[in-house]
Design a protein around this motif. Structure first.
Motif, PDB file in Angstrom:
ATOM      1  N   LYS A   1       0.838  -1.184   0.000  1.00 22.86           N
ATOM      2  CA  LYS A   1       0.000   0.000   0.000  1.00 22.86           C
ATOM      3  C   LYS A   1       0.880   1.243   0.000  1.00 22.86           C
ATOM      4  O   LYS A   1       2.031   1.206   0.436  1.00 22.86           O
ATOM      5  N   ASP A   2       0.314   2.354  -0.496  1.00 18.91           N
ATOM      6  CA  ASP A   2       1.009   3.631  -0.408  1.00 18.91           C
ATOM      7  C   ASP A   2      -0.008   4.718  -0.110  1.00 18.91           C
ATOM      8  O   ASP A   2      -1.217   4.528  -0.228  1.00 18.91           O
ATOM      9  N   ALA A   3       0.484   5.883   0.317  1.00 19.94           N
ATOM     10  CA  ALA A   3      -0.411   6.973   0.700  1.00 19.94           C
ATOM     11  C   ALA A   3       0.344   8.292   0.644  1.00 19.94           C
ATOM     12  O   ALA A   3       1.563   8.350   0.837  1.00 19.94           O
ATOM     13  N   PHE A   4      -0.425   9.360   0.382  1.00 19.36           N
ATOM     14  CA  PHE A   4       0.108  10.722   0.358  1.00 19.36           C
ATOM     15  C   PHE A   4      -0.676  11.544   1.376  1.00 19.36           C
ATOM     16  O   PHE A   4      -1.899  11.425   1.477  1.00 19.36           O
ATOM     17  N   SER A   5       0.016  12.378   2.131  1.00 25.01           N
ATOM     18  CA  SER A   5      -0.647  13.260   3.087  1.00 25.01           C
ATOM     19  C   SER A   5      -0.076  14.665   2.957  1.00 25.01           C
ATOM     20  O   SER A   5       1.068  14.850   2.524  1.00 25.01           O
ATOM     21  N   ALA A   6      -0.895  15.645   3.334  1.00 28.08           N
ATOM     22  CA  ALA A   6      -0.459  17.033   3.254  1.00 28.08           C
ATOM     23  C   ALA A   6      -1.127  17.823   4.371  1.00 28.08           C
ATOM     24  O   ALA A   6      -2.202  17.452   4.862  1.00 28.08           O
ATOM     25  N   SER A   7      -0.487  18.915   4.776  1.00 29.59           N
ATOM     26  CA  SER A   7      -1.049  19.740   5.837  1.00 29.59           C
ATOM     27  C   SER A   7      -0.750  21.205   5.575  1.00 29.59           C
ATOM     28  O   SER A   7       0.241  21.563   4.930  1.00 29.59           O
ATOM     29  N   LEU A   8      -1.639  22.039   6.094  1.00 34.67           N
ATOM     30  CA  LEU A   8      -1.468  23.482   5.989  1.00 34.67           C
ATOM     31  C   LEU A   8      -2.046  24.108   7.250  1.00 34.67           C
ATOM     32  O   LEU A   8      -3.194  23.822   7.627  1.00 34.67           O
ATOM     33  N   ASN A   9      -1.262  24.914   7.930  1.00 31.70           N
ATOM     34  CA  ASN A   9      -1.812  25.651   9.065  1.00 31.70           C
ATOM     35  C   ASN A   9      -1.250  27.061   9.073  1.00 31.70           C
ATOM     36  O   ASN A   9      -0.152  27.330   8.582  1.00 31.70           O
ATOM     37  N   ALA A  10      -2.062  27.954   9.621  1.00 34.75           N
ATOM     38  CA  ALA A  10      -1.693  29.361   9.687  1.00 34.75           C
ATOM     39  C   ALA A  10      -1.999  29.882  11.078  1.00 34.75           C
ATOM     40  O   ALA A  10      -2.993  29.508  11.702  1.00 34.75           O
ATOM     41  N   GLN A  11      -1.133  30.764  11.568  1.00 34.21           N
ATOM     42  CA  GLN A  11      -1.282  31.347  12.897  1.00 34.21           C
ATOM     43  C   GLN A  11      -1.085  32.853  12.795  1.00 34.21           C
ATOM     44  O   GLN A  11      -0.136  33.330  12.171  1.00 34.21           O
ATOM     45  N   TYR A  12      -2.012  33.574  13.427  1.00 31.51           N
ATOM     46  CA  TYR A  12      -1.906  35.038  13.407  1.00 31.51           C
ATOM     47  C   TYR A  12      -1.991  35.548  14.837  1.00 31.51           C
ATOM     48  O   TYR A  12      -2.889  35.160  15.604  1.00 31.51           O
ATOM     49  N   VAL A  13      -1.061  36.419  15.205  1.00 33.07           N
ATOM     50  CA  VAL A  13      -1.019  36.997  16.540  1.00 33.07           C
ATOM     51  C   VAL A  13      -1.444  38.462  16.458  1.00 33.07           C
ATOM     52  O   VAL A  13      -0.814  39.268  15.758  1.00 33.07           O
ATOM     53  N   PHE A  14      -2.531  38.802  17.166  1.00 35.13           N
ATOM     54  CA  PHE A  14      -3.027  40.164  17.198  1.00 35.13           C
ATOM     55  C   PHE A  14      -2.280  40.961  18.272  1.00 35.13           C
ATOM     56  O   PHE A  14      -1.683  40.404  19.190  1.00 35.13           O
ATOM     57  N   GLU A  15      -2.374  42.272  18.185  1.00 35.48           N
ATOM     58  CA  GLU A  15      -1.671  43.128  19.132  1.00 35.48           C
ATOM     59  C   GLU A  15      -2.262  43.060  20.532  1.00 35.48           C
ATOM     60  O   GLU A  15      -1.616  43.423  21.505  1.00 35.48           O
ATOM     61  N   ASN A  16      -3.507  42.616  20.638  1.00 39.10           N
ATOM     62  CA  ASN A  16      -4.155  42.580  21.957  1.00 39.10           C
ATOM     63  C   ASN A  16      -3.966  41.237  22.649  1.00 39.10           C
ATOM     64  O   ASN A  16      -4.835  40.781  23.385  1.00 39.10           O
ATOM     65  N   ASN A  17      -2.828  40.593  22.397  1.00 33.16           N
ATOM     66  CA  ASN A  17      -2.494  39.328  23.051  1.00 33.16           C
ATOM     67  C   ASN A  17      -3.463  38.207  22.703  1.00 33.16           C
ATOM     68  O   ASN A  17      -3.748  37.333  23.520  1.00 33.16           O
ATOM     69  N   THR A  18      -3.981  38.245  21.508  1.00 28.27           N
ATOM     70  CA  THR A  18      -4.870  37.188  21.013  1.00 28.27           C
ATOM     71  C   THR A  18      -4.209  36.492  19.841  1.00 28.27           C
ATOM     72  O   THR A  18      -3.612  37.130  18.974  1.00 28.27           O
ATOM     73  N   GLN A  19      -4.333  35.186  19.830  1.00 27.97           N
ATOM     74  CA  GLN A  19      -3.735  34.375  18.763  1.00 27.97           C
ATOM     75  C   GLN A  19      -4.808  33.459  18.192  1.00 27.97           C
ATOM     76  O   GLN A  19      -5.565  32.828  18.927  1.00 27.97           O
TER      77      GLN A  19
END
Length: 657
Positions: free
Chosen positions: A406-424
């Motif tokens: 068997k074979d398989a392909f996987s992929a991922s994407l994530n994004a993170q944004y930090v606001f000035e008011n200490n919120t992420q």
């Protein structure tokens, strides 16, 4: 740092990336440190039943025990269990053919320094078996000590459990060190709060060694772990009326050596894990032995990992080779006379994976993308399942000369944004996969759960995972997080039990595996932390999870809704150099929706607490009360799950030198 230690917001990505490198020996091969649900736990700052790492993990939101009980009880993360969670020790992947999955019970908690839990869909870049997350253990710390841990009986006229442990650490020069640790522990069978007997005895001896040094500007780390367990009881609700199961031997030998340049541009690691264990299962009928099945298991895992970092891009190649995966079963009649011998598995498995991971930093925005390709092959080469000495014909399935690729392909994407008011805020999407295990494909025989038959036609599981996380710092000491997740899984491998005629007019339960068309797992986690001072910190968490198939039916291994509260307090006490109290309390709600191999799970208040006194730099005494409320509860919904141990007291004496 306390047991739920998570880095401050402004240092979140940086700090956890360093910890991931240290604990997993993987550089940033996954690097899901940009999500907000990674947890670093130090065992000296935790309190639990303290049998295995699974007991410690349950302090984290989204993690519970799974399956049956005893030393070999496994764990569950967000409704993923067994071979959907990848476990590593010093970077060595732990691959087992136990149908219940990993418990890493062969490593006593006294030898574990820390554990790093990685949740979130991006863990898929660890390859097959990491769909539900990754648990990475690091052995040995930097202290020198000798200690003893005692658990007295109710009337204090004997010991229920005892362990002796020691560690030696020495930095031989500015660029080299050595650490050696050893543990011997022994436990008797115990009782639940309503005095139900629990088949939970064991004896175990373990040794761990680790060294670091520099040779020609190359950092070298090597480690070795040896463990021998004997007479390990399989605690189950089927004991003692229907079935008595234990593991007479459980032997493990792990080693690894790792080379890297001092800038961590490249890393090369080689590892191996040899394991041999046995099961002895006695079937009872009206209190008398009806038959006995004895199984020998052995396998040897070899592997290598190579990574190369080019600015913000990481390239990796991973190779795992499992040789001589062999499971041999013998059956004896009521008089213990030999009936037959059957080699149900005699196979080899190979898995090769290549992956790439890329980061982009755009002001307050961080983007991480990864991709991985894996190929796996399983070959069964067993020309003669049944020994010629067999006294009767066997009904076990013969799967000779079978090859699965068997074979398989996987992929991922994530994004993170930090606001000035200490919120992420972070968002994540990833595809993942899980190849069927050798046992699910090939095994045919008796297990502590009963007669189990593999299915060579199983398809690989495929998943699309989504996660949205929000973190806010209300002040420099108070932080709150919420994680929401959703997984759509195709070809989900489910365990099912059927009652069939054994050919003699009697019915027999057969456990097998099938693919469900689709399963959806979703859930929410909340965690608030308060670091009031260096002397006091606390966390309060909430978990909720649900898993259903295409027919809107609940699947196995779901988590109960629960509230988890942890605090650590170190007040100043005159005459005592260091005094600390750790309190861990979980309120679990009733779980009345359960899978086909499960039962309703009652509500429970589970409370463990410990107080430690360090009178000087050399001596420390700790008093722990486990299951303080003497709750009569089960740890999982499994249909064979036993009750957990009644209230117990641990006394630990440690001498530092």
């Amino acid at each position: 740092m306390h047991a739920f230690d998570e880095a401050p917001l402004e240092n979140f990505s940086k700090d956890l990336e360093v910890l991931s490198i240290y604990n997993n020996s993987r550089l940033s091969s996954i690097d899901d440190v940009f999500t907000s649900d990674n947890t670093l736990m130090f065992l000296q700052d935790s309190v639990s039943l303290d049998r295995t790492i699974g007991d410690v993990l349950t302090q984290a939101v989204g993690v519970e025990l799974n399956g049956q009980g005893g030393l070999l009880q496994s764990y569950n993360m967000r409704g993923f269990s067994r071979d959907r969670i990848k476990t590593e020790v010093n970077g060595i992947p732990i691959i087992t053919d136990r149908r219940a999955g990993n418990s890493v019970s062969f490593i006593p908690t006294e030898l574990i320094n820390s554990v790093y839990i990685q949740k979130g869909p991006s863990s898929s870049l660890y390859g097959s078996g990491a769909m539900g997350g990754v648990v990475s253990l690091s052995t040995l710390g930097n202290d020198n000590f000798i200690g003893v841990k005692l658990q007295p009986t109710d009337d204090f006229d004997g010991l229920t459990r005892q362990s002796v442990f020691a560690q030696y650490s020495n930095r031989t020069s500015s660029d080299s060190s050595i650490n050696i640790g050893g543990v011997h522990r022994k436990a008797k069978a115990t009782y639940s709060a309503d005095n139900t007997p629990l088949f939970s005895q064991f004896e175990q001896t373990s040794l761990s060694m680790n060294t670091d040094f520099i040779w020609r500007n190359i950092d070298i780390n090597a480690s070795l772990i040896y463990s021998n367990g004997v007479n390990i009881g399989k605690s189950s609700s089927t004991f003692p009326e229907d079935r008595i199961s234990d593991y007479p031997e459980d032997d493990h030998l792990l080693s690894q050596i790792q080379f890297s340049d001092q800038d961590d541009t490249w890393k090369l690691q080689f590892f191996q894990h040899k394991q041999d264990w046995q099961t002895d299962i006695v079937r009872l009928s009206d209190g008398d032995t009806s038959r006995r099945n004895f199984t020998d298991y052995s396998s040897h895992t070899f592997g290598a990992l190579a990574t190369y970092a080019l600015e913000q891009t990481l390239f990796g190649v991973e190779w795992n080779e499992r040789q001589n995966i062999k499971i041999t079963e013998q059956e004896f009649d009521a008089d213990n006379d030999f009936l037959w011998l059957n080699t149900s598995v005699d196979a080899d498995e190979r898995n090769i994976g290549v992956y790439i991971n890329q980061h982009w930093y755009i002001n307050a925005l961080t983007i991480n993308a990864g991709a991985r390709y894996d190929t796996v092959s399983v070959k069964q080469d067993n020309d003669n399942n049944l020994d010629e000495q067999s006294a009767i014909p066997t009904s076990r399935v013969s799967l000779n000369n079978l090859s699965v690729n068997k074979d398989a392909f996987s992929a991922s994407l994530n994004a993170q944004y930090v606001f000035e008011n200490n919120t992420q805020i972070s968002a994540e999407i990833a595809s993942s996969f899980r190849f069927p295990t050798v046992s699910e494909l090939l095994f045919s025989g008796e297990t502590p759960r009963g007669n189990t038959q593999g299915n060579p036609d199983l398809l690989s599981e495929k998943s699309m995972g989504y996660q949205l996380s929000l973190t806010h710092q209300f002040s420099s000491t108070i932080e709150a997080k919420i994680n929401t997740y959703l997984y759509d899984i195709e070809n989900y491998i489910e365990r099912l039990t059927l009652s069939v005629d054994d050919g003699n007019g009697n019915s027999e339960d057969i456990t097998g595996y099938k693919n469900s068309e689709k399963v959806t797992i979703k859930g929410v986690e909340l965690l608030a932390t308060w670091q009031a001072s260096q002397q006091f910190n606390s966390s309060l968490g909430l978990q909720w999870q649900q898993g259903k198939n295409q027919n809107n039916e609940t699947v196995d291994d779901g988590l109960p809704a629960a509230i988890k509260w942890l605090f650590q307090w170190s007040p100043e006490v005159r005459g005592v150099e260091d005094f600390s109290i750790i309190n861990n309390m979980t309120y679990r709600f009733t779980r009345n929706r359960f899978g086909p191999s499960e039962l309703e799970l009652s509500k429970a208040l589970i409370w463990n607490t410990t107080a430690s006194f360090k009178f000087n730099k050399q001596s420390e005494v700790a008093l722990s009360v486990l299951n303080l409320m003497n709750e009569n509860y089960k740890a999982s919904s499994d249909e064979d799950a036993p009750f957990q141990q009644k209230r117990a007291i641990n006394l630990t004496f440690t001498w530092f030198y």
